[in-house]
Design a protein around this motif. Structure first.
Motif, PDB file in Angstrom:
ATOM      1  N   ILE A 266     100.335  52.483  29.886  1.00  0.00           N
ATOM      2  CA  ILE A 266     100.299  53.081  31.221  1.00  0.00           C
ATOM      3  C   ILE A 266     101.729  53.199  31.743  1.00  0.00           C
ATOM      4  O   ILE A 266     102.492  52.232  31.716  1.00  0.00           O
ATOM      5  CB  ILE A 266      99.483  52.220  32.203  1.00  0.00           C
TER       6      ILE A 266
ATOM      7  N   PRO B 271      98.068  52.632  42.911  1.00  0.00           N
ATOM      8  CA  PRO B 271      96.937  53.322  42.288  1.00  0.00           C
ATOM      9  C   PRO B 271      97.008  53.339  40.765  1.00  0.00           C
ATOM     10  O   PRO B 271      95.987  53.287  40.095  1.00  0.00           O
ATOM     11  CB  PRO B 271      97.016  54.738  42.872  1.00  0.00           C
ATOM     12  N   LEU B 272      98.215  53.410  40.192  1.00  0.00           N
ATOM     13  CA  LEU B 272      98.340  53.430  38.740  1.00  0.00           C
ATOM     14  C   LEU B 272      97.896  52.100  38.150  1.00  0.00           C
ATOM     15  O   LEU B 272      97.154  52.033  37.172  1.00  0.00           O
ATOM     16  CB  LEU B 272      99.791  53.727  38.347  1.00  0.00           C
TER      17      LEU B 272
ATOM     18  N   MET C 184      95.851  49.887  39.593  1.00  0.00           N
ATOM     19  CA  MET C 184      94.418  49.722  39.783  1.00  0.00           C
ATOM     20  C   MET C 184      93.623  50.530  38.753  1.00  0.00           C
ATOM     21  O   MET C 184      92.527  50.141  38.358  1.00  0.00           O
ATOM     22  CB  MET C 184      94.016  50.133  41.196  1.00  0.00           C
ATOM     23  N   THR C 185      94.182  51.637  38.310  1.00  0.00           N
ATOM     24  CA  THR C 185      93.530  52.393  37.241  1.00  0.00           C
ATOM     25  C   THR C 185      93.408  51.542  35.982  1.00  0.00           C
ATOM     26  O   THR C 185      92.364  51.519  35.316  1.00  0.00           O
ATOM     27  CB  THR C 185      94.329  53.672  36.928  1.00  0.00           C
ATOM     28  N   ALA C 186      94.472  50.811  35.668  1.00  0.00           N
ATOM     29  CA  ALA C 186      94.439  49.918  34.505  1.00  0.00           C
ATOM     30  C   ALA C 186      93.372  48.848  34.677  1.00  0.00           C
ATOM     31  O   ALA C 186      92.619  48.536  33.740  1.00  0.00           O
ATOM     32  CB  ALA C 186      95.812  49.270  34.305  1.00  0.00           C
TER      33      ALA C 186
ATOM     34  N   TRP D 133      90.601  48.932  36.568  1.00  0.00           N
ATOM     35  CA  TRP D 133      89.256  49.494  36.492  1.00  0.00           C
ATOM     36  C   TRP D 133      88.888  49.861  35.050  1.00  0.00           C
ATOM     37  O   TRP D 133      87.742  49.669  34.628  1.00  0.00           O
ATOM     38  CB  TRP D 133      89.139  50.730  37.383  1.00  0.00           C
ATOM     39  N   LYS D 134      89.853  50.380  34.293  1.00  0.00           N
ATOM     40  CA  LYS D 134      89.557  50.764  32.911  1.00  0.00           C
ATOM     41  C   LYS D 134      89.270  49.535  32.047  1.00  0.00           C
ATOM     42  O   LYS D 134      88.330  49.528  31.249  1.00  0.00           O
ATOM     43  CB  LYS D 134      90.719  51.574  32.326  1.00  0.00           C
TER      44      LYS D 134
ATOM     45  N   PHE E   7      87.753  54.203  27.935  1.00  0.00           N
ATOM     46  CA  PHE E   7      88.383  53.307  28.904  1.00  0.00           C
ATOM     47  C   PHE E   7      89.741  52.804  28.419  1.00  0.00           C
ATOM     48  O   PHE E   7      90.712  52.814  29.165  1.00  0.00           O
ATOM     49  CB  PHE E   7      87.479  52.100  29.179  1.00  0.00           C
TER      50      PHE E   7
END
Length: 689
Positions: A249, A329-330, A332-334, A336-337, A410
């Motif tokens: 990421i 946000p970047l 949090m993407t990690a 959630w995935k 994911f």
């Protein structure tokens, strides 16, 4: 680093909780003097078998240890420390199985004694015994893997830990499975079918060997199987995390942060799962007038609660591990995935369990339909049960396919490995519901042999029927986790040998695929033939005793069967017959990898073929066997004529055929595909040359 210390703490807590449960079980009433005598005979036979089995396994482990040690000293690519990790894996796997079996053999008569009081006390004793097995497996497994990672920090080294666990697991599963089914099938054929005496009747010389087999096969063997899956999923995650390409990421700084967290994540998820499993065990209890449905509900309550708690705890652990803020946000993407991959594994395990329960519980149509076929004899019972087993592959395989696709979406290949970790995170309670079954089965046998009141046997039969369903559910769970773990290990192998893809149009790869598809069938044939040969010896011995011991068949006072001879037959047969199936699982991947016109990519095809055909065959055999067994239980509950009717006789034949299906060959296939995958990973540097 804090996450690793949390894992060590969770592993230690699991072992302490196992000790608490063990003391609770051992403090319970052992029952009458006759019950104690029967229990002592089971303990003696179990200890004797494990001693002889572990002695043989010790020789195998030493030979493999020396080979790995020599390879480590002669090749720059392979560190001799791998041999040390292998030895630790073999020893800890053996210890985990031994702990579970020791408490299981001591809880049999205590469960029967508790059944004289009521259903719930008996359930609590049997389930607590299974809890010791579950907590011992996750505690020892997590502690061993975490400590080795702290020492070496090299996935290629601690892959040896999984190899050691796989070695013990395969021989324990195959040897224990042959033992238990030789005694069970032989005892059923000579006792129930030929002599017409009830199951677990003390006149049957095979009855103690059958009781011993429940412990060495369904407790120690299953524990070793899932111990290997548990540590294998963690190690596969570590191997893929080490590639640095599994999940990236952002820029370099973000990649470094995520990369360091990837290695800690599987340990932390396992730690959360242990805490959730401990809480879930307190929710397993039922009322005195419980039905089969309410008994299942009691176990589901604990498992589902543990799963929900693991989901919530995993999110918090992932959030903490990645050290992100709510306005990033970047990051949090990690989070959630990664959490999505964990949830995928947990959800897949639950669905596979429910599907397996549907096809094997006698409260559902598939097994009731098998029972209905008894009206036309054993042939239609076998046809119907086998067809039901085949159909039962649909849902689990679709779920596994969906889980692989989702987990890959994911978090790439690493996501598949972490989904396997998620599926196995609640193993502490999932294995407890499985290991409880053999204890309930033996409790019923002791109640029969000790001549306890009919209502006691009714209670143990209810727990035994539940145990058949939970055992089948556990086998489905074990198969699903084995497939995900094996796929993750295969992905790690591909990374290790530098394969970006496996081309099935290449002849060597296609040859490997076909050979891999063949392996589960050869392996199953060898193990089923082994059961058949040992069972034949058992039948002849039981017949001899009925013929030569005056008054035995008539049940005259003071006349006893010679149980020790049947125990010895099962022991010798199991130890003799387990060698060849165990060796081919180790040798075939090495031979394919070293053969000049095959090589590394052919090994990839070999693994794909073995995983696909092995999973389908394992599900079919486990569920067909479970359905035949519970169809017999359904008739014994008073349906289609009840015990002693022609329908019951037909159902007994189906159950006898299903015994090696569900308790020997089917479960052993899980370890076959995992062991082949870990052997390929261990020798990857050799194949790559």
């Amino acid at each position: 680093m804090e996450g690793l210390y949390a894992a060590i703490g969770a592993g230690a807590i699991a072992l302490v909780f196992a000790l608490v449960l063990a003391r609770k079980v051992l403090s319970a009433d052992e029952g009458t003097d006759l019950m104690k005598e029967i229990g002592a005979a089971i303990q003696e036979g179990s200890a004797a078998f494990l001693k002889r089995e572990y002695t043989m396994l010790g020789i195998f482990v030493v030979i493999v240890f020396i080979i790995l040690l020599v390879l480590g000293f002669t090749r720059d690519e392979q560190d001799p420390q791998t041999a040390i990790a292998y030895l630790v894996g073999a020893i800890t796997s053996g210890i985990a199985g031994l702990i579970g079996m020791q408490i299981a053999v001591k809880s049999n008569m205590r469960t029967a004694a508790a059944a004289r009081i009521g259903l719930n006390p008996a359930l609590r004793i049997a389930f607590s015994s299974g809890g010791v097995m579950g907590m011992a497996v996750v505690g020892v497994g997590l502690l061993g893997a975490t400590i080795l990672w702290l020492i070496f920090e090299d996935p290629s080294i601690i892959a040896g830990f999984s190899f050691g666990a796989s070695s013990i697991a395969l021989f324990a599963r195959v040897g224990g499975g042959i033992y238990t089914k030789a005694a069970d099938v032989g005892g059923d054929l000579a006792g129930k079918i030929e002599a017409g005496i009830p199951e677990d009747d003390p006149r049957n010389a095979a009855v103690i060997a059958d009781n011993v087999g429940d412990n060495v096969g369904d407790v120690a063997g299953m524990g070793a199987d899932l111990f290997e899956s548990y540590v294998g999923s963690i190690i596969a995650s570590l191997a893929l995390a080490a590639t640095g390409t599994a999940f990236l990421i952002g820029g370099d700084e973000k990649t470094t942060l995520v990369g360091s967290a990837l290695a800690v994540l599987p340990f932390l998820i396992a730690a959360v799962g242990i805490a959730a499993s401990i809480i879930g065990t307190f929710l397993v209890r039922t009322s005195e007038n419980a039905t089969m449905g309410s008994l299942l509900g009691a176990l589901r309550r604990g498992i589902f609660a543990a799963g929900i708690l693991t989901l919530a705890g995993s999110f918090g652990a992932i959030y903490y591990l990645f050290q992100v803020a709510a306005d990033d946000p970047l990051g949090m993407t990690a989070v959630w995935k990664m959490w999505g991959a964990v949830a995928t594994g947990l959800g897949a395990g639950v669905i596979i369990g429910i599907s397996t329960e549907y096809y094997t519980s006698y409260e559902n149509k598939p097994t009731q339909n098998v029972a209905a076929r008894t009206a036309t004899g054993p042939a239609t019972v076998i046809i119907s049960g086998f067809a039901s087993g085949m159909l039962s592959t649909i849902v689990p395989m679709i779920v596994i396919v969906a889980a692989v696709i989702l987990a890959n979406e994911f978090a790439g290949l690493y996501g598949i490995a972490i989904a396997a970790v998620g599926m196995l995170s609640t193993l502490g309670i999932t294995l407890a519901t499985d290991a409880y079954g053999p204890v309930a089965d033996n409790a019923g046998a002791i109640a029969e042999q000790a001549g306890l009141e009919p209502e006691v046997r009714d209670r143990t039969d209810a727990l035994d029927a539940l145990g058949n369903t939970t055992a089948a559910t556990g086998k489905g769970f074990a198969i699903g986790s084995a497939v995900l773990t094996s796929l993750a290990l295969m992905a790690a192998y591909a990374q290790a040998v530098g394969l970006e893809s496996i081309d099935l149009l290449k002849v060597p790869t296609l040859a490997g695929l076909l050979l891999g598809g063949l392996m589960p069938f050869v392996f199953s044939a060898l193990t089923m033939e082994a059961v058949g040969r040992a069972a034949q010896d058992m039948v002849e011995e039981v017949r001899r005793q009925f013929k030569e011991i005056p008054g035995l068949k008539e049940g005259l006072p003071g006349v006893k069967a010679e149980y020790a001879k049947c125990v010895d037959i099962s022991t010798k047969g199991a130890l003799r017959e387990m060698i060849l199936p165990g060796l081919i699982a180790v040798i075939v991947p090495i031979v394919v990898g070293l053969t000049p016109f095959l090589g590394a990519e052919a090994v990839g095809g070999l693994l794909l073929g073995a995983i696909s055909s092995g999973a389908l065959l394992a599900i079919t055999m486990a569920n067909a066997g479970g359905s035949w067994d519970n169809a017999k239980k359904y008739i014994e509950a008073g349906n289609f004529g009840g015990k002693g009717s022609p329908a019951h006789e037909a159902a007994v034949v189906g159950d006898t055929v299903g015994d090696p299906f569900k308790d020997t060959s089917g479960p052993s296939l899980n370890i076959l595909i995992k062991l082949m995958s870990i052997v390929a990973l261990i020798f990857a540097s050799t194949f790559a040359d």
